[in-house]
Design a protein around this motif. Structure first.
Motif, PDB file in Angstrom:
ATOM      1  N   LYS A  26       0.834  -1.209   0.000  1.00 16.85           N
ATOM      2  CA  LYS A  26       0.000   0.000   0.000  1.00 16.85           C
ATOM      3  C   LYS A  26       0.867   1.258   0.000  1.00 16.85           C
ATOM      4  N   PHE A  27       1.950   1.219   0.771  1.00 21.67           N
ATOM      5  CA  PHE A  27       2.875   2.353   0.792  1.00 21.67           C
ATOM      6  C   PHE A  27       3.410   2.622  -0.612  1.00 21.67           C
ATOM      7  N   PHE A  28       3.906   1.579  -1.283  1.00 20.02           N
ATOM      8  CA  PHE A  28       4.481   1.767  -2.612  1.00 20.02           C
ATOM      9  C   PHE A  28       3.429   2.170  -3.638  1.00 20.02           C
ATOM     10  N   GLU A  29       2.216   1.663  -3.514  1.00 17.11           N
ATOM     11  CA  GLU A  29       1.148   2.095  -4.425  1.00 17.11           C
ATOM     12  C   GLU A  29       0.843   3.574  -4.220  1.00 17.11           C
ATOM     13  N   GLY A  30       0.959   4.052  -2.994  1.00 18.41           N
ATOM     14  CA  GLY A  30       0.788   5.480  -2.725  1.00 18.41           C
ATOM     15  C   GLY A  30       1.872   6.313  -3.380  1.00 18.41           C
ATOM     16  N   LEU A  40      12.299   6.755  -5.068  1.00 18.64           N
ATOM     17  CA  LEU A  40      11.223   6.012  -4.421  1.00 18.64           C
ATOM     18  C   LEU A  40      10.287   5.389  -5.459  1.00 18.64           C
ATOM     19  N   LEU A  41      10.053   6.082  -6.553  1.00 21.61           N
ATOM     20  CA  LEU A  41       9.245   5.516  -7.634  1.00 21.61           C
ATOM     21  C   LEU A  41       9.939   4.287  -8.222  1.00 21.61           C
ATOM     22  N   LEU A  42      11.250   4.366  -8.406  1.00 21.57           N
ATOM     23  CA  LEU A  42      12.027   3.218  -8.896  1.00 21.57           C
ATOM     24  C   LEU A  42      11.908   2.051  -7.913  1.00 21.57           C
ATOM     25  N   PHE A  47       9.609  -3.235  -6.044  1.00 27.05           N
ATOM     26  CA  PHE A  47       8.818  -4.016  -5.096  1.00 27.05           C
ATOM     27  C   PHE A  47       7.604  -4.647  -5.768  1.00 27.05           C
ATOM     28  N   LEU A  48       6.897  -3.876  -6.586  1.00 23.70           N
ATOM     29  CA  LEU A  48       5.653  -4.363  -7.196  1.00 23.70           C
ATOM     30  C   LEU A  48       5.887  -5.289  -8.387  1.00 23.70           C
TER      31      LEU A  48
END
Length: 193
Positions: A26-30, A40-42, A47-48
């Protein structure tokens, strides 16, 4: 790696990073919805898409934490994963601006390429010493926006993966737009469509 050493390390990780895999997702989707940091986008992409990029990785144990107790001065590792075969996989990420031109930018890119490899190799060594693990039980990976890193991992036993900046941005724009977090972001920021 002796099972007892691995169990000690996994227990340590669960204490300092108690979030569930779902919470981390959820953190990374945010991050995707509200991109404010390219690195952080990278990391969100990594992660996803972990199963496709580093398929031996099973469970994220640490993200942006020091794997060496409270010694943050010895370096943080971007990702530490438990693998399906019971070893550990250390991954360092680096957003490298491949679109900038000029001699200064070429030097900066080369410096970043060298630094990301140096980071993961140094962490592997420190990690092995601190946790009393054999080096062959620690795998390393590097993930960047620069395809030029591919050959650099061969001689130092580091798995290298990359994504172009354009592909990363396309992925961000097209990421699961039926996601409730994405839908909520359109209410907050109507231009994010």
């Amino acid at each position: 790696m002796i099972a007892n050493e691995l169990n000690k390390f996994v227990s340590y990780c669960r204490k300092i990073q108690p979030q569930t895999q779902e919470d981390i997702k959820k953190f990374f989707e945010g991050v995707i919805v509200f991109p404010y940091d390219k690195e952080l986008l990278l990391q969100a992409y990594l992660f996803l898409n972990m199963k496709d990029l580093f398929p031996s990785c099973a469970e994220l144990l640490l993200f942006e934490k020091s794997p060496i107790a409270d010694y943050t001065d010895l370096g943080k590792c971007d990702f530490v994963y438990l693998t399906f075969k019971g070893s550990l996989f250390l991954i360092e990420t680096k957003f490298i601006d491949t679109e900038a031109t000029g001699a200064t930018e070429r030097k900066r890119r080369n410096k970043h390429r060298n630094k990301v490899f140096e980071q993961v190799i140094t962490l592997k060594s420190r990690f092995s010493q601190y946790w009393d693990m054999r080096l062959e039980q620690l795998e390393c990976g590097v993930f960047t926006t620069d395809s030029e890193i591919a050959w650099r991992g061969n001689g130092v036993n580091v798995v290298t993966k990359s994504i172009s900046i354009n592909h990363l941005e396309q992925w961000r724009k097209n990421y699961n737009k039926s996601d409730p977090v994405y839908e909520m972001s359109k209410l907050i920021n109507p231009t994010n469509r």
